[in-house]
Design a protein around this motif. Sequence first.
Motif, short mmCIF file in Angstrom:
data_model
loop_
_atom_site.label_atom_id
_atom_site.label_comp_id
_atom_site.label_asym_id
_atom_site.label_seq_id
_atom_site.Cartn_x
_atom_site.Cartn_y
_atom_site.Cartn_z
N ILE A 15 33.60 20.41 -20.04
CA ILE A 15 32.85 20.70 -21.27
C ILE A 15 31.50 21.34 -20.95
CG2 ILE A 15 31.71 19.66 -23.27
CD1 ILE A 15 33.91 17.57 -23.36
N ALA A 16 30.82 20.80 -19.95
CA ALA A 16 29.50 21.30 -19.56
C ALA A 16 29.57 22.03 -18.22
CB ALA A 16 28.50 20.15 -19.46
N PRO A 104 24.14 23.52 -19.49
CA PRO A 104 24.64 24.13 -20.73
C PRO A 104 26.10 23.79 -21.00
CG PRO A 104 24.49 25.77 -18.97
CD PRO A 104 23.87 24.52 -18.43
N ILE A 105 26.45 23.84 -22.26
CA ILE A 105 27.82 23.59 -22.70
C ILE A 105 28.60 24.90 -22.62
CG2 ILE A 105 29.25 22.67 -24.57
CD1 ILE A 105 27.13 20.73 -23.34
N PHE A 106 29.84 24.85 -22.18
CA PHE A 106 30.67 26.05 -22.17
C PHE A 106 30.82 26.58 -23.60
CE2 PHE A 106 32.34 24.39 -18.08
CZ PHE A 106 32.21 25.54 -17.31
N PRO A 107 30.78 27.90 -23.78
CA PRO A 107 30.84 28.48 -25.13
C PRO A 107 32.09 28.09 -25.92
CG PRO A 107 30.11 30.13 -23.55
CD PRO A 107 30.53 28.93 -22.75
N ASP A 108 33.21 27.86 -25.23
CA ASP A 108 34.45 27.52 -25.93
C ASP A 108 34.51 26.07 -26.38
OD1 ASP A 108 34.88 27.69 -22.80
OD2 ASP A 108 36.13 26.03 -23.50
N ALA A 109 33.64 25.22 -25.84
CA ALA A 109 33.76 23.78 -26.08
C ALA A 109 33.49 23.36 -27.53
CB ALA A 109 32.85 23.02 -25.13
N ILE A 140 26.24 17.74 -27.63
CA ILE A 140 27.56 18.27 -27.98
C ILE A 140 27.88 17.93 -29.44
CG2 ILE A 140 30.02 18.15 -27.46
CD1 ILE A 140 29.22 17.36 -24.59
N PRO A 141 28.19 18.93 -30.25
CA PRO A 141 28.48 18.68 -31.66
C PRO A 141 29.89 18.12 -31.87
CG PRO A 141 28.72 21.01 -31.20
CD PRO A 141 28.23 20.37 -29.92
N ILE A 219 45.20 25.06 -18.31
CA ILE A 219 44.53 25.97 -19.24
C ILE A 219 43.33 26.60 -18.55
CG2 ILE A 219 45.29 24.78 -21.33
CD1 ILE A 219 42.57 23.37 -21.43
N ARG A 220 42.85 27.70 -19.11
CA ARG A 220 41.66 28.38 -18.58
C ARG A 220 40.41 28.05 -19.40
NH1 ARG A 220 44.62 28.79 -15.00
NH2 ARG A 220 45.28 30.62 -13.82
N ASN A 221 40.59 27.71 -20.68
CA ASN A 221 39.46 27.30 -21.50
C ASN A 221 39.96 26.32 -22.56
OD1 ASN A 221 39.73 28.67 -24.30
ND2 ASN A 221 40.11 30.36 -22.86
N LEU A 222 39.04 25.62 -23.19
CA LEU A 222 39.41 24.52 -24.08
C LEU A 222 40.06 24.99 -25.38
CD1 LEU A 222 36.35 22.14 -23.60
CD2 LEU A 222 38.65 21.90 -22.65
#
Length: 233
Positions: A15-16, A104-109, A140-141, A219-222
């Motif tokens: 996530i981060a 920072p949080i990954f943009p996809d998270a 994290i929202p 997977i490559r992103n969330l």
Amino acid sequence: MSAITTVIFDMFNTIAQDGPDHWRQSFVQIIKEQGLDTDPETLRQAWDYGSNNFRERRIDPDGPFISYLDGWADAFARAFADLNLKGDPQAASQQSIEDLGTRPIFPDAPEALSILGQRRRLAVLSNADDAYLNPVVARIPAAFSTVISSEGGQCYKPDARLFEIALNELQADPAECVYVGDKQFEDVKGARGVGMSVVWINRRSEPLNPDLPIPDAEIRNLLELPEILERLS
């Protein structure tokens, strides 16, 4: 196959973000604040030796629990000694902890967690000290049902005890949970050991180690996760 009701996440590099550039910034700051006569790469290489030793010791189920703060302080003490530097290991470790709390949080998270949270419970289980895990979680929202740290559980993944703590707090059966993490040894092996399905988030396109347990999905992103969970349910 049981319906998936709960998704449990690793935190860092899931996530981060927590990459080499982030750590380099920490070493730059440590050198500056302590007035050390070295460069970030040299200090990092010397610190890595002690850090890797800590990484090996921390998974010994018969050994005493050592927090990241203390384990990294030992690594800095060894690095300073090897480089003949008069540094403050505890302050250097504390700086690293504080910096981790700002990752920072990954943009996809955020979007992925929002989608997943509409239908399933979300939780966090991470090898981390509370001092840096909790500040990241707070940014994290998403509404996490529980947040479990290695410090809180007094053991490290892949130790089954940490996963069992999460299952007990969630009052969940392993068959209804999916664990999502970026490390095959800590995350895939650990979650599989208690009967959970596992999704490996492989952001760096690394090859699978055939000598370790294989994930149920990769997977490559969330944002790929909601569709994967439908297949696993």
